[in-house]
Structures are given as structure tokens and as C-alpha cells.
Design an enzyme around this catalytic site. Structure first.
Site, PDB file in Angstrom:
ATOM      1  N   TYR A  33       0.526  -1.095  -0.029  1.00 23.85           N
ATOM      2  CA  TYR A  33       0.279   0.012  -0.271  1.00 23.85           C
ATOM      3  C   TYR A  33       0.775   1.666   0.053  1.00 23.85           C
ATOM      4  O   TYR A  33       2.134   1.360   0.670  1.00 23.85           O
ATOM      5  CB  TYR A  33      -0.926  -0.106   1.286  1.00 23.85           C
ATOM      6  CG  TYR A  33      -0.711  -0.369   2.189  1.00 23.85           C
ATOM      7  CD1 TYR A  33       0.433  -0.865   3.246  1.00 23.85           C
ATOM      8  CD2 TYR A  33      -0.714   1.675   2.923  1.00 23.85           C
ATOM      9  CE1 TYR A  33       1.205  -0.757   4.689  1.00 23.85           C
ATOM     10  CE2 TYR A  33       0.022   1.195   4.587  1.00 23.85           C
ATOM     11  CZ  TYR A  33       0.460   0.560   5.141  1.00 23.85           C
ATOM     12  OH  TYR A  33       1.311   1.250   6.136  1.00 23.85           O
ATOM     13  N   ARG A  52       8.389   3.916  -4.634  1.00 26.14           N
ATOM     14  CA  ARG A  52       8.155   2.815  -3.663  1.00 26.14           C
ATOM     15  C   ARG A  52       7.478   2.056  -3.717  1.00 26.14           C
ATOM     16  O   ARG A  52       7.474   0.677  -3.694  1.00 26.14           O
ATOM     17  CB  ARG A  52       8.026   3.959  -2.044  1.00 26.14           C
ATOM     18  CG  ARG A  52       7.915   2.646  -1.062  1.00 26.14           C
ATOM     19  CD  ARG A  52       7.874   3.023   0.413  1.00 26.14           C
ATOM     20  NE  ARG A  52       6.023   3.929   0.126  1.00 26.14           N
ATOM     21  CZ  ARG A  52       6.447   4.434   1.393  1.00 26.14           C
ATOM     22  NH1 ARG A  52       7.590   4.668   2.370  1.00 26.14           N
ATOM     23  NH2 ARG A  52       5.581   4.659   1.503  1.00 26.14           N
ATOM     24  N   ARG A 100      -7.339 -20.760  -2.515  1.00 33.05           N
ATOM     25  CA  ARG A 100      -6.299 -20.800  -1.385  1.00 33.05           C
ATOM     26  C   ARG A 100      -4.759 -21.583  -0.765  1.00 33.05           C
ATOM     27  O   ARG A 100      -5.997 -22.283  -1.190  1.00 33.05           O
ATOM     28  CB  ARG A 100      -7.015 -20.548   0.258  1.00 33.05           C
ATOM     29  CG  ARG A 100      -6.061 -20.001   1.487  1.00 33.05           C
ATOM     30  CD  ARG A 100      -7.522 -20.042   2.527  1.00 33.05           C
ATOM     31  NE  ARG A 100      -5.955 -19.655   3.673  1.00 33.05           N
ATOM     32  CZ  ARG A 100      -5.159 -20.707   4.083  1.00 33.05           C
ATOM     33  NH1 ARG A 100      -4.632 -22.129   3.959  1.00 33.05           N
ATOM     34  NH2 ARG A 100      -4.431 -19.973   4.919  1.00 33.05           N
ATOM     35  N   LYS A 147       6.860  -1.886   1.987  1.00 33.05           N
ATOM     36  CA  LYS A 147       5.371  -1.528   2.679  1.00 33.05           C
ATOM     37  C   LYS A 147       3.398  -2.102   2.658  1.00 33.05           C
ATOM     38  O   LYS A 147       3.136  -2.493   1.480  1.00 33.05           O
ATOM     39  CB  LYS A 147       4.525  -0.201   1.637  1.00 33.05           C
ATOM     40  CG  LYS A 147       3.852   0.325   2.837  1.00 33.05           C
ATOM     41  CD  LYS A 147       4.190   1.833   2.298  1.00 33.05           C
ATOM     42  CE  LYS A 147       2.816   2.570   3.095  1.00 33.05           C
ATOM     43  NZ  LYS A 147       3.385   2.786   4.528  1.00 33.05           N
ATOM     44  N   GLU A 179      12.925   1.859  14.059  1.00 34.47           N
ATOM     45  CA  GLU A 179      11.315   2.964  14.595  1.00 34.47           C
ATOM     46  C   GLU A 179      10.392   3.082  14.712  1.00 34.47           C
ATOM     47  O   GLU A 179      10.237   2.231  15.585  1.00 34.47           O
ATOM     48  CB  GLU A 179      10.986   2.723  11.801  1.00 34.47           C
ATOM     49  CG  GLU A 179      10.746   1.762  11.773  1.00 34.47           C
ATOM     50  CD  GLU A 179      10.001   1.347  10.504  1.00 34.47           C
ATOM     51  OE1 GLU A 179       9.804   2.400  10.296  1.00 34.47           O
ATOM     52  OE2 GLU A 179       9.932   0.351   9.874  1.00 34.47           O
TER      53      GLU A 179
HETATM   54  N1  PLP Z   1       7.817   3.345   8.737  1.00 35.38           N
HETATM   55  C1  PLP Z   1       6.937   2.752   8.797  1.00 35.38           C
HETATM   56  C2  PLP Z   1       6.410   1.387   9.047  1.00 35.38           C
HETATM   57  C3  PLP Z   1       5.457   3.060   8.428  1.00 35.38           C
HETATM   58  O1  PLP Z   1       3.926   2.499   8.261  1.00 35.38           O
HETATM   59  C4  PLP Z   1       5.793   4.108   7.724  1.00 35.38           C
HETATM   60  C5  PLP Z   1       4.307   5.070   7.603  1.00 35.38           C
HETATM   61  O2  PLP Z   1       3.323   4.364   7.343  1.00 35.38           O
HETATM   62  C6  PLP Z   1       6.841   5.289   7.762  1.00 35.38           C
HETATM   63  C7  PLP Z   1       7.574   4.532   8.271  1.00 35.38           C
HETATM   64  C8  PLP Z   1       7.292   6.766   7.021  1.00 35.38           C
HETATM   65  O3  PLP Z   1       6.589   6.463   5.620  1.00 35.38           O
HETATM   66  P1  PLP Z   1       6.252   7.324   4.394  1.00 35.38           P
HETATM   67  O4  PLP Z   1       7.171   8.673   4.865  1.00 35.38           O
HETATM   68  O5  PLP Z   1       6.465   7.424   3.732  1.00 35.38           O
HETATM   69  O6  PLP Z   1       4.552   7.835   5.266  1.00 35.38           O
END
Ligand code: PLP
Length: 284
Positions: A33, A52, A100, A147, A179
Site C-alpha cells: 500500500y 516506492r 487458497r 510496505k 522506527e
Molecule cells: N515506517 C513505517 C513502518 C511506516 O508505516 C511509515 C508510514 O506509513 C513510515 C515509516 C513513514 O513513511 P512515509 O514517510 O513514506 O509515510
């Protein structure tokens, strides 16, 4: 109020939008996403989100569901049709539907879903008071650079933070912060240097992080890309997080330890202003 959403080629009222129960996004979180913010009815940092998405899909060998031009047009249509001045566009691509099975076949047709969320992001009460975080073990999988929609641990960590009276969690692996649950973590040293973890599979390459690094360089603010401990963060002059939906959000407390005066610091506050100004200027 009902929104118009986009599902696999159709613009529909949200109540009429449907996805198969066999979709692997639903059954296995086999999906990626992006979230792009909207200000003044325009998309922020769009090129970064587009790039991305392509990378995430490539890593999972999911085909691009539409051309980049078509995907941008869907974003714009939804912003216009829903009259969004400020908020976000959420986009998800799944591998698609099949009976599935853990294995998939290369001939699957990906699903593409987009919807808007109208909300105030510039005038955020949290940006005024600052966010409180707790540190928690990072128990996510090891491809955090993709992501994906596997967000269960991030949600659990966020709920644990809320239960502890905080707003969010910073995740820790091998003694260093990776993070935040949905954002990149930064500290400001006593010398005014910005520190954020270097990119790897351990964290998501935030689009806001990348833009802020450019803006910091333009403002002659030094940035060090390296990992840091919870102890270093607690002793920092300031801290903040970055994400598409929070922009630059000051962090004022870590595990109950106040940073500085316990209110948003001057560096984070200034960087938030710069980010908003530059994003508005470059929005499409
Ligand atoms: N790290 C994680 C785990 C995230 O889910 C997100 C954003 O959803 C970010 C960092 C920040 O990414 P962005 O600046 O592209 O929103």
C-alpha cells in the site's frame, strides 16, 4: 457521508465496493500500500510514493496493476470527486484472488483499491503538544523495507502505547531503535545534528524522511544516518517522527522521560514548518 472509492477499474459509492473473499490481500496480507497526503486538493511527495509502490511490488513479484499515468489519474479523480482539500489518498495493490494456497501462480490479476480520507493534518493538536512514545521490542518480520499490509504488530504496539498512556511506540531491535509503528524516528543531538537510522531491510524507507533530508541539507542542517539507542534518544535535545500523514511530529517523551522542557522543540517545530511549506510548493 458516503465516499466515491475506486476498485478494479470502477468508481463506486463505498457501500457498493466489493473485493473477493479469495483475494490474497484479505487471506494472507499479500498486498502492498501507499498513503499520499493531500493539501489544497493536491498530492504531496507523489513521485516518491509512486516509486516506492513500484519497488514494493517488484520485491513481491506482483505485477503493476495499471500504468503510472492511470494511477495518478485515479488519485486525482478521487480527490476531485470527493472534494478533498486536506487529507490522504490510500492505495492498495494485492496479488489478486485465487483458491487458497500458500503458493501462487504468475498469471494472477492484481487488485487495485483506492479511497480518500478527509482530515486536518496541518493544524494537528498533537503537533502542538508533542507525541509521547514508549519503546517496545520490534517483533515484525525482517522485510520492513516493503510496505506490506501486514500491520498487525504495528497495531498491537500502538494499542500497547495507548494502554500505557502514550501515543505511539518506537520499536527496538538489538538495542537500537528501528522506527516508529508507522513513522521514521529521529533525534536532534545537543549540537543540533539530526540523526535517523540508515536504510536497510530493518525499516521502511519513508518518503517524508527522504524529503526532509533534502530540505535539511538545503537549510544547512547536518543529518547523520545511523542507528541510535533508547538511552541516546532519552538524552537528546529533541526528537520527532516523520510520515506522510503526520509530516514532522515532535516527540516530547520517551518511556516517561521528558525531552528538554517536555514540549515541542524549536528544531522539530521549524522542520515541520519547512516540510509543510516545501510540500505545498511541490504538490501536484
Ligand atoms: N515506517 C513505517 C513502518 C511506516 O508505516 C511509515 C508510514 O506509513 C513510515 C515509516 C513513514 O513513511 P512515509 O514517510 O513514506 O509515510
Amino acid at each position: 457521508m458516503s465516499r466515491i472509492v475506486y476498485v478494479n477499474g470502477e468508481y463506486l459509492p463505498e457501500e457498493e465496493a466489493k473485493i473477493s473473499i479469495f483475494d490474497r490481500g484479505f487471506l494472507m496480507a499479500d498486498a502492498v500500500y501507499e498513503v499520499a497526503s493531500v493539501l489544497d486538493g493536491k498530492l504531496l511527495d507523489y513521485a516518491g510514493h509512486e516509486a516506492r509502490l513500484a519497488r514494493s511490488l517488484g520485491e513481491l513479484e506482483i505485477p503493476m496493476p495499471a500504468s503510472p499515468e492511470e494511477i495518478l489519474e485515479i488519485h486525482r479523480q478521487l480527490v476531485t470527486r470527493n472534494g478533498v482539500e486536506e487529507g490522504a489518498v490510500y492505495m492498495q495493490v494485492t496479488r489478486g484472488a485465487a483458491d487458497r494456497d500458500f503458493a501462487w501462480t504468475a498469471d494472477m490479476t492484481p487488485s487495485l483499491v483506492l479511497f480518500t480520507q478527509a482530515k486536518a493534518i496541518v493544524a494537528s493538536p498533537m503537533a502542538q503538544r508533542g507525541s509521547k512514545v514508549i519503546s517496545l521490542d520490534d517483533l515484525r518480520w525482517h522485510r520492513r523495507d516493503i510496505k506490506t499490509t501486514q500491520l498487525l504488530y504495528a497495531s498491537m504496539a500502538k494499542m500497547q502505547a495507548k494502554a500505557a498512556g502514550a501515543d505511539d511506540a518506537w520499536l527496538v531491535e538489538d538495542g537500537k531503535i528501528t522506527e516508529g509503528t508507522s513513522n521514521n524516528a529521529w533525534i536532534v543531538t545537543k549540537d543540533g545534528v539530526l540523526v535517523t537510522r540508515q536504510l536497510s531491510n530493518d525499516l521502511l524507507a519513508g518518503i517524508t524522511r527522504a524529503s526532509l533530508m533534502r530540505y535539511a541539507a538545503e537549510a544547512q542542517i547536518s543529518v547523520e544516518e545511523r542507528a541510535f539507542t533508547v538511552e541516546e534518544a532519552k538524552g537528546a535535545a529533541e526528537a520527532f517522527v516523520t510520515s506522510a500523514s503526520a509530516f514532522v511530529m515532535p516527540v516530547v517523551e520517551i518511556d516517561g522521560v521528558k525531552l528538554g522542557a517536555g514540549s515541542p522543540g524549536p528544531v522539530a517545530t521549524r522542520l515541520r514548518e519547512i516540510y509543510v511549506e516545501e510540500s505545498r510548493r511541490t504538490a501536484i
